[in-house]
Design a protein around this motif. Structure first.
Motif, mmCIF file in Angstrom:
data_model
loop_
_atom_site.group_PDB
_atom_site.id
_atom_site.type_symbol
_atom_site.label_atom_id
_atom_site.label_comp_id
_atom_site.label_asym_id
_atom_site.label_seq_id
_atom_site.Cartn_x
_atom_site.Cartn_y
_atom_site.Cartn_z
ATOM 1 N N ILE A 283 1.120 -0.757 0.365
ATOM 2 C CA ILE A 283 -0.346 -0.275 -0.232
ATOM 3 C C ILE A 283 0.514 1.525 -0.233
ATOM 4 O O ILE A 283 1.764 1.444 0.200
ATOM 5 N N TRP A 284 0.614 1.929 -0.810
ATOM 6 C CA TRP A 284 1.620 3.004 -1.258
ATOM 7 C C TRP A 284 0.759 4.956 -0.967
ATOM 8 O O TRP A 284 -0.298 4.546 -1.290
ATOM 9 N N ALA A 285 1.246 4.911 0.232
ATOM 10 C CA ALA A 285 0.593 5.696 1.286
ATOM 11 C C ALA A 285 0.878 7.441 1.397
ATOM 12 O O ALA A 285 1.753 7.829 0.590
ATOM 13 N N GLN A 286 0.350 8.804 0.314
ATOM 14 C CA GLN A 286 0.183 9.598 0.497
ATOM 15 C C GLN A 286 -0.075 10.662 1.651
ATOM 16 O O GLN A 286 -0.906 9.784 1.836
ATOM 17 N N PHE A 287 0.833 11.115 2.428
ATOM 18 C CA PHE A 287 0.362 11.621 3.399
ATOM 19 C C PHE A 287 0.486 13.034 3.242
ATOM 20 O O PHE A 287 1.548 13.218 2.437
ATOM 21 N N HIS A 288 -0.542 13.678 3.588
ATOM 22 C CA HIS A 288 -0.626 15.108 3.078
ATOM 23 C C HIS A 288 -0.460 16.356 5.013
ATOM 24 O O HIS A 288 -0.691 15.803 5.378
ATOM 25 N N LEU A 289 0.356 16.897 3.871
ATOM 26 C CA LEU A 289 1.276 17.749 5.036
ATOM 27 C C LEU A 289 0.818 19.947 5.277
ATOM 28 O O LEU A 289 1.979 20.048 6.598
ATOM 29 N N HIS A 290 0.146 19.369 4.882
ATOM 30 C CA HIS A 290 -0.707 21.147 5.083
ATOM 31 C C HIS A 290 -0.799 20.977 6.465
ATOM 32 O O HIS A 290 -0.362 23.124 6.768
ATOM 33 N N ALA A 291 -1.251 20.632 6.856
ATOM 34 C CA ALA A 291 -2.281 20.636 7.774
ATOM 35 C C ALA A 291 -0.638 20.638 9.223
ATOM 36 O O ALA A 291 -1.278 20.697 11.177
ATOM 37 N N ASN A 292 0.024 19.719 8.839
ATOM 38 C CA ASN A 292 0.628 19.691 9.686
ATOM 39 C C ASN A 292 1.836 21.039 10.588
ATOM 40 O O ASN A 292 2.623 20.958 9.522
ATOM 41 N N PRO A 293 2.034 21.187 11.747
ATOM 42 C CA PRO A 293 3.146 22.315 11.914
ATOM 43 C C PRO A 293 4.259 22.349 12.311
ATOM 44 O O PRO A 293 4.948 23.316 11.671
ATOM 45 N N THR A 294 4.474 21.682 12.477
ATOM 46 C CA THR A 294 6.114 20.371 12.053
ATOM 47 C C THR A 294 6.102 20.992 10.991
ATOM 48 O O THR A 294 7.723 21.488 10.117
ATOM 49 N N PHE A 295 5.635 20.728 9.258
ATOM 50 C CA PHE A 295 6.302 20.380 8.053
ATOM 51 C C PHE A 295 6.191 22.268 7.764
ATOM 52 O O PHE A 295 6.748 22.802 7.339
ATOM 53 N N GLN A 296 4.914 22.542 8.565
ATOM 54 C CA GLN A 296 5.058 24.112 7.957
ATOM 55 C C GLN A 296 5.417 25.280 8.524
ATOM 56 O O GLN A 296 6.530 25.693 7.578
ATOM 57 N N ARG A 297 6.337 24.556 9.451
ATOM 58 C CA ARG A 297 7.892 25.175 10.001
ATOM 59 C C ARG A 297 9.017 25.084 9.380
ATOM 60 O O ARG A 297 9.278 25.952 8.885
ATOM 61 N N LEU A 298 9.196 23.950 8.790
ATOM 62 C CA LEU A 298 10.220 23.508 7.917
ATOM 63 C C LEU A 298 10.065 24.212 6.129
ATOM 64 O O LEU A 298 11.196 24.865 5.947
ATOM 65 N N ARG A 299 8.699 24.391 5.984
ATOM 66 C CA ARG A 299 8.316 25.066 4.594
ATOM 67 C C ARG A 299 9.267 27.166 5.329
ATOM 68 O O ARG A 299 9.377 27.335 4.034
ATOM 69 N N ASN A 300 8.775 26.960 6.416
ATOM 70 C CA ASN A 300 8.439 29.028 6.000
ATOM 71 C C ASN A 300 10.725 28.817 7.012
ATOM 72 O O ASN A 300 10.969 30.231 6.431
ATOM 73 N N ASP A 301 11.542 27.338 6.926
ATOM 74 C CA ASP A 301 12.383 27.443 6.781
ATOM 75 C C ASP A 301 13.232 27.886 5.418
ATOM 76 O O ASP A 301 13.263 27.350 4.913
ATOM 77 N N GLN A 302 13.754 29.347 5.057
ATOM 78 C CA GLN A 302 13.960 29.439 3.760
ATOM 79 C C GLN A 302 15.548 28.973 3.442
ATOM 80 O O GLN A 302 15.886 28.905 2.166
ATOM 81 N N SER A 303 16.404 28.167 4.841
ATOM 82 C CA SER A 303 17.357 27.637 4.702
ATOM 83 C C SER A 303 17.339 26.190 3.319
ATOM 84 O O SER A 303 18.148 25.615 3.022
ATOM 85 N N LEU A 304 15.523 25.857 3.556
ATOM 86 C CA LEU A 304 16.192 23.899 3.300
ATOM 87 C C LEU A 304 15.511 23.914 1.913
ATOM 88 O O LEU A 304 14.696 25.218 1.513
ATOM 89 N N GLU A 305 16.181 23.589 1.682
ATOM 90 C CA GLU A 305 16.464 23.034 -0.242
ATOM 91 C C GLU A 305 14.459 22.336 -0.135
ATOM 92 O O GLU A 305 14.460 22.195 -1.044
ATOM 93 N N ASP A 306 14.115 20.950 0.574
ATOM 94 C CA ASP A 306 13.207 20.153 0.342
ATOM 95 C C ASP A 306 13.117 19.623 1.558
ATOM 96 O O ASP A 306 13.025 18.836 2.756
#
Lengths: 499, 499
Positions: free
Chosen positions: B398-421
């Motif tokens: 089973i191939w699961a796609q995790f949806h990260l929009h609502a995840n607080p950690t992911f939101q922080r990571l996305r806002n970190d401009q130093s992160l490439e991915d």
């Protein structure tokens, strides 16, 4: 350890361990629920137990192997599952202990990797070390399937002249010393491929002194030695033209081991030997099982290739061989091998006796004009030397050099200016005469190293003129068949030589 | 037949039949004494008879296979000897008859060649068709070991976008139509690698209509389709979210066959499909046995490579599989396969039920913002969509796609401009949280096609933002372990999503 990295080709240098390896460590953690592995469930395998009747190494009684018995819970099931790539750990350990006992490698740092037979092992080594366009050092007459692997990959042979001890150190030295001069712009070879015991096709075995000389040249020129050695345990005493002693088959395993020419592993202090071991000639070829012995640096890269090219050898073959070897024990296996070599020795003797029945065999020294090694025997008919050979002390083959000076057909062919290769023409004609008389030999041309389109004739190859080779195999025929076959050969010889 | 020669790479075009082949014909002549062959003598093999207890396809009783019984004189001995390279003729014929019965290939001209497992088969195909620097068309998420074979050889992936039916025809078309523009100076791909049933990792199966569209594009752009299909017989009915009917396990073999998505062989009228069949998932992986089905043009070249790279698969494996299949018969084997797929279907259902126990599963249509296929199920926790998946109708994953929009950690990571991915960072962090809670999933990044150093981040790959994938395997764990594992996942999700 010396630096070996530069011997790898581009593909081998580009291999990286699978990320799945990392995950496997985590699977073993306490209380882990792994939803990561993708193996089929072993409860759904349709095979449950297996028993095999096998020979006993010492007696005529058969023994029974139960592949499902063992310390672990049904070990048979584990052999039916995917393996690690390196092969079963117990079998690898057995091979390691055996290697230590038999070869006493000078380099203490060596590893074992199972492979599905020496054909595949050699293919993996070519793909580990060789780049398109490179030359591979090999025997003057070399195993055709080894070549058939490297020719399509764009590699060429750099043949080294042979004598009764295998490749000659002076020829290897001069090939390498003169490389840049003779092959401008082409990289000097860095791989030497050898069947150094009971060589296929020449039947010769390299003794320890020659090995030391060859090895030292390989150190000086930084050559990796690939020792393809399926006939190692089929080494036997020298042939006695006029046997005085009854063959002593009561030697001990220790005496047997002491009688064997050593592997290059015993000389290799730098880790530059890759040894290909096979169970094909000692147990059975259909097992498709053998193992690499090499420096961990090479084994690690060969394992990476194994994971994506073949995976483990067949689990059934691994299970059977492990069970057999464990049941026999190391001493039992050596007894098996000791008896086995007597069987092949007997076949060699049948074949040479069959020669003696039809021809007169005399030492090479009686025919100095033929320019053959001292240990050579010459088969003479009506005072005409027909063919000569080094009586093999190992393997399954006799390599006969036919001397054509006195053959009227060859004389005509040689005088025909339109022919590029009278030796090859004669060989074809003679082979067809043999087939008409219903005896089949393997033409020597099959074993000519491929040096490119411009080096196929006898002259262009720089080969000895007025001779041609045929390979006799003594492994498969009965004594009666050998007698019949050699009588037919003699008949064809009489007709062709007009005797 | 269409012209296929230009698909071969330089090495494959340089392969020639061994001269030994010529000699083999002569060995069979009446009254011939052959001193040509170099086989070990079968009387010197230490293995004599073998019996195996095996499952019966229909009953709980076990049956006994005697590998030494048969029409020929001890057929077991012949399996212990060297083979022809193509594999045992009876087994090849069985596979041929089975192929005819199951796949009804549209091209009447097809041949069978045994191989030691699909890993080796794919490696042989890459070495048959691909040249260094070429791109290989593959699924958007592809099998890592297949890639690990081609990456060191200097090949790159040209991924094709997928949906619930496997690769999309519009994506394949646009990749090929725009090739020259997007890859100036690089040859357009001519090989498509697919696991088109129960794909590893995505679990999706390609239906017949999609296959026709893909095939027609391959005809237009002259693409060879390599169908790696180990899960073909592990196809099962669609998952029922709210089962109304009790699962009907009483279907007939005919109904079973009719229920399977067809192979590309049923569509291939030009001989451009190379199919890799394996017994690893249907019998046992340790057998290291499978077979190619392809146009004789390809089989002939694969055979030449087989002769110098692997030789026959293990004779023991061939003997066991032939004996099993002959004893079961074709109908028995189909019954075995039909039952087997029920076992894996049950495991799929356990896994999804375990999801349902911890999450609320709702159809993808209820979450249009997620941009997922209609057949997708979304796992929701406290009204937050956590992951989505297409319930597989085949295979083990089973191939699961995790949806990260609502995840607080992911939101922080996305806002970190130093992160490439940030997606990859989140995946690493989340995977480690899972390991701490003692549940192991396979990270989706293992399955990213390798397009070169410059295309490794989520953005550079052009992948969907704010999602990350994990693969769940349902083949190996018990129902209880699944429940425990998914409960731990839910716990980690609650912590990470702060629910």
């Amino acid at each position: 350890m010396i630096y070996l990295n530069h011997h790898l080709n581009i593909a081998s240098r580009s291999r990286h361990p699978s990320p799945l390896k990392k995950i496997i460590q985590f699977m073993a953690m306490d209380d882990m629920v792994s939803l990561a592995g993708g193996l089929p469930h072993p409860s759904l395998f349709p095979l449950h137990t297996s028993t095999i009747t096998a020979s006993s190494p010492c007696t005529k009684h058969q023994i029974k192997l139960d592949l499902s018995a063992g310390k672990a819970e049904n070990p048979f099931a584990s052999f039916l599952q995917y393996g690690s790539g390196a092969g079963n750990a117990q079998l690898r350990q057995w091979c390691r202990d055996f290697t230590q006992h038999i070869h006493r490698p000078l380099c203490e740092s060596f590893d074992i990797l199972l492979h599905p037979g020496n054909t595949n092992a050699w293919s993996k080594v070519v793909n580990l070390l060789c780049e398109r366009g490179e030359y591979i050092l090999c025997e003057e007459f070399t195993y055709p399937s080894a070549q058939a692997c490297w020719i399509p990959l764009g590699n060429y042979a750099a043949p080294v002249a042979m004598d009764a001890q295998g490749i000659r150190d002076d020829s290897l030295e001069s090939t390498l010393a003169g490389w840049e001069l003779n092959h401008p712009g082409i990289q000097r070879p860095h791989v030497l491929y050898l069947v150094s015991v009971g060589s296929n096709p020449t039947g010769v075995t390299m003794g320890v002194e020659r090995r030391r000389k060859i090895y030292e040249i390989c150190v000086r020129y930084d050559i990796i030695i690939v020792e393809d050695d399926p006939y190692f345990f089929l080494q036997f005493p020298e042939y006695e033209l006029n046997p005085k002693t009854i063959n002593d088959t009561s030697t001990s395993n220790e005496q047997f081991l002491a009688s064997l020419a050593p592997s290059f592993l015993q000389i290799d202090y730098q880790g530059r030997v890759i040894r290909l071991e096979s169970f094909s000639k000692t147990l059975a070829p259909g097992l498709r099982l053998g193992y690499f012995i090499a420096h961990p640096f090479f084994i690690q890269r060969l394992l990476l290739a194994t994971e994506v090219e073949t995976q483990d050898p067949s689990g059934l073959s691994q299970a059977v061989v492990l069970s057999l070897l464990q049941t026999w024990g190391m001493d039992g296996y050596l007894t098996w091998l000791r008896n086995l070599r007597h069987e092949y020795q007997a076949r060699r003797d049948w074949m040479i006796r069959a020669f003696q029945h039809e021809f007169t065999l005399v030492p090479g020294s009686q025919h100095p004009d033929l320019d053959v090694a001292d240990s050579t025997l010459v088969a003479v008919l009506d005072a005409v030397p027909i063919f000569s050979f080094v009586p093999p002390t190992g393997g399954m083959f006799i390599w006969a050099q036919f001397h054509l000076h006195a053959n009227p057909t060859f004389q005509r062919l040689r005088n025909d200016q339109s022919l590029e290769d009278p030796e090859k023409c004669f060989a074809d004609y003679f082979w067809e005469m043999l087939v008409e008389e219903r005896v089949l030999l393997t033409p020597g041309s099959y074993y000519h190293p491929w040096q490119g389109e411009d080096k196929v004739t006898t002259q262009a190859r720089g080969a000895k003129p007025a001779v041609t080779n045929f390979r006799f195999s003594f492994s498969m025929t009965t004594r009666e068949e050998m007698k019949r076959g050699i009588a037919r050969l003699a008949k064809v010889v009489r007709a062709s030589w007009e005797l």
